[in-house]
Design a protein around this motif. Structure first.
Motif, PDB file in Angstrom:
ATOM      1  N   TYR A  10      26.051  30.595  36.527  1.00 52.88           N
ATOM      2  CA  TYR A  10      26.908  31.603  36.099  1.00 52.88           C
ATOM      3  C   TYR A  10      28.186  31.388  36.751  1.00 52.88           C
ATOM      4  O   TYR A  10      29.291  31.865  36.375  1.00 52.88           O
ATOM      5  CB  TYR A  10      26.318  33.060  35.994  1.00 52.88           C
ATOM      6  N   LEU A  11      28.191  31.130  37.876  1.00 56.65           N
ATOM      7  CA  LEU A  11      29.384  31.031  39.011  1.00 56.65           C
ATOM      8  C   LEU A  11      29.979  29.705  38.666  1.00 56.65           C
ATOM      9  O   LEU A  11      31.368  29.582  38.454  1.00 56.65           O
ATOM     10  CB  LEU A  11      29.138  30.908  40.315  1.00 56.65           C
ATOM     11  N   ALA A  14      32.082  30.576  35.452  1.00 59.31           N
ATOM     12  CA  ALA A  14      33.178  31.310  35.872  1.00 59.31           C
ATOM     13  C   ALA A  14      34.237  30.604  36.188  1.00 59.31           C
ATOM     14  O   ALA A  14      35.596  30.562  36.074  1.00 59.31           O
ATOM     15  CB  ALA A  14      32.551  32.338  36.984  1.00 59.31           C
ATOM     16  N   ARG A  51      26.193  37.208  32.414  1.00 58.75           N
ATOM     17  CA  ARG A  51      26.302  37.522  33.731  1.00 58.75           C
ATOM     18  C   ARG A  51      27.584  37.050  34.401  1.00 58.75           C
ATOM     19  O   ARG A  51      28.249  37.878  34.992  1.00 58.75           O
ATOM     20  CB  ARG A  51      25.220  36.798  34.469  1.00 58.75           C
ATOM     21  N   THR A  52      28.182  36.121  33.724  1.00 60.95           N
ATOM     22  CA  THR A  52      29.443  35.592  34.193  1.00 60.95           C
ATOM     23  C   THR A  52      30.546  36.335  33.636  1.00 60.95           C
ATOM     24  O   THR A  52      31.438  36.817  34.483  1.00 60.95           O
ATOM     25  CB  THR A  52      29.622  34.051  33.342  1.00 60.95           C
ATOM     26  N   GLU A  54      30.276  39.761  33.300  1.00 60.28           N
ATOM     27  CA  GLU A  54      30.097  40.952  34.040  1.00 60.28           C
ATOM     28  C   GLU A  54      30.759  40.595  35.362  1.00 60.28           C
ATOM     29  O   GLU A  54      31.443  41.374  36.158  1.00 60.28           O
ATOM     30  CB  GLU A  54      28.649  41.197  34.281  1.00 60.28           C
ATOM     31  N   TYR A  55      30.598  39.362  35.730  1.00 60.94           N
ATOM     32  CA  TYR A  55      31.014  38.977  37.227  1.00 60.94           C
ATOM     33  C   TYR A  55      32.821  38.925  37.025  1.00 60.94           C
ATOM     34  O   TYR A  55      33.268  39.617  38.050  1.00 60.94           O
ATOM     35  CB  TYR A  55      30.456  37.557  37.521  1.00 60.94           C
ATOM     36  N   LEU A  56      33.248  38.328  36.073  1.00 64.58           N
ATOM     37  CA  LEU A  56      34.593  38.186  35.886  1.00 64.58           C
ATOM     38  C   LEU A  56      35.096  39.503  35.904  1.00 64.58           C
ATOM     39  O   LEU A  56      36.276  39.818  36.031  1.00 64.58           O
ATOM     40  CB  LEU A  56      35.061  37.273  34.854  1.00 64.58           C
ATOM     41  N   GLN A  58      34.219  42.181  37.161  1.00 58.99           N
ATOM     42  CA  GLN A  58      34.202  43.083  38.399  1.00 58.99           C
ATOM     43  C   GLN A  58      35.551  42.637  38.950  1.00 58.99           C
ATOM     44  O   GLN A  58      36.242  43.436  39.932  1.00 58.99           O
ATOM     45  CB  GLN A  58      32.965  42.858  39.123  1.00 58.99           C
ATOM     46  N   TYR A  59      35.898  41.395  38.932  1.00 55.84           N
ATOM     47  CA  TYR A  59      37.255  40.827  39.681  1.00 55.84           C
ATOM     48  C   TYR A  59      38.446  41.251  38.805  1.00 55.84           C
ATOM     49  O   TYR A  59      39.581  40.688  39.004  1.00 55.84           O
ATOM     50  CB  TYR A  59      37.102  39.546  40.113  1.00 55.84           C
TER      51      TYR A  59
END
Length: 123
Positions: A10-11, A14, A51-52, A54-56, A58-59
Motif C-alpha cells: 500500500y505504501l 502511495a 488502505r492506500t 485512507e493513508y493519503l 490522512q496526509y
C-alpha cells in the motif's frame, strides 16, 4: 507495477500515486481512478488500494467526494514534496553521503552527472 518486498504494497502504491502528482499527470482537483479501477490496473486487491487511499487522505493528499470519487487535494504537490524530502533526508541521504565520501567523489562531478540525468529523463 513491480512490487518489492522491502516496503508494504500500500505504501508502494502511495508512492506511485504521489509520483503521478509530482509529474503533474494528476493535477490538484483532478479525479483519480476509483479504488476498483486502480486495483485492476495494478493487479492488487481492492482492500490494498483502499488502505492506500485512507493513508493519503490522512496526509491530505487526496480527498473523497461522497458518491463521486476521489480527487487530488489542493496543495497536494507541496505536501508530497515536503513529505518525500523529509523521508529522503532521513533515510537515503546519509547513505548517499557515505558513498560520496568512500568513493572520494567531488560535488562538481556529481553536478555534471545530475544535469545529464535531468536532460535525458525530464525533457
Amino acid at each position: 507495477m513491480e512490487f518489492n518486498e522491502t516496503q508494504a504494497i500500500y505504501l508502494q502504491i502511495a508512492d506511485y500515486m504521489c509520483e503521478q502528482v509530482l509529474l503533474e499527470k494528476w493535477k490538484q482537483e483532478d479525479r483519480i481512478p476509483s479504488v476498483r479501477d486502480l486495483a485492476v490496473q495494478l493487479e492488487v486487491n481492492p482492500n490494498t488500494v483502499m488502505r492506500t487511499y485512507e493513508y493519503l487522505q490522512q496526509y491530505e493528499i487526496i480527498y473523497n467526494k461522497r458518491g463521486i470519487g476521489y480527487f487530488v487535494a489542493a496543495g497536494a504537490l507541496k505536501k508530497i514534496k515536503q513529505m518525500k524530502k523529509e523521508r529522503f533526508m532521513a533515510n537515503e541521504l546519509p547513505q548517499f553521503f557515505r558513498n560520496i565520501y568512500l568513493l572520494d567523489l567531488e560535488l562538481d562531478e556529481l553536478k555534471t552527472h545530475y544535469e545529464k540525468f535531468k536532460k535525458s529523463n525530464f525533457k
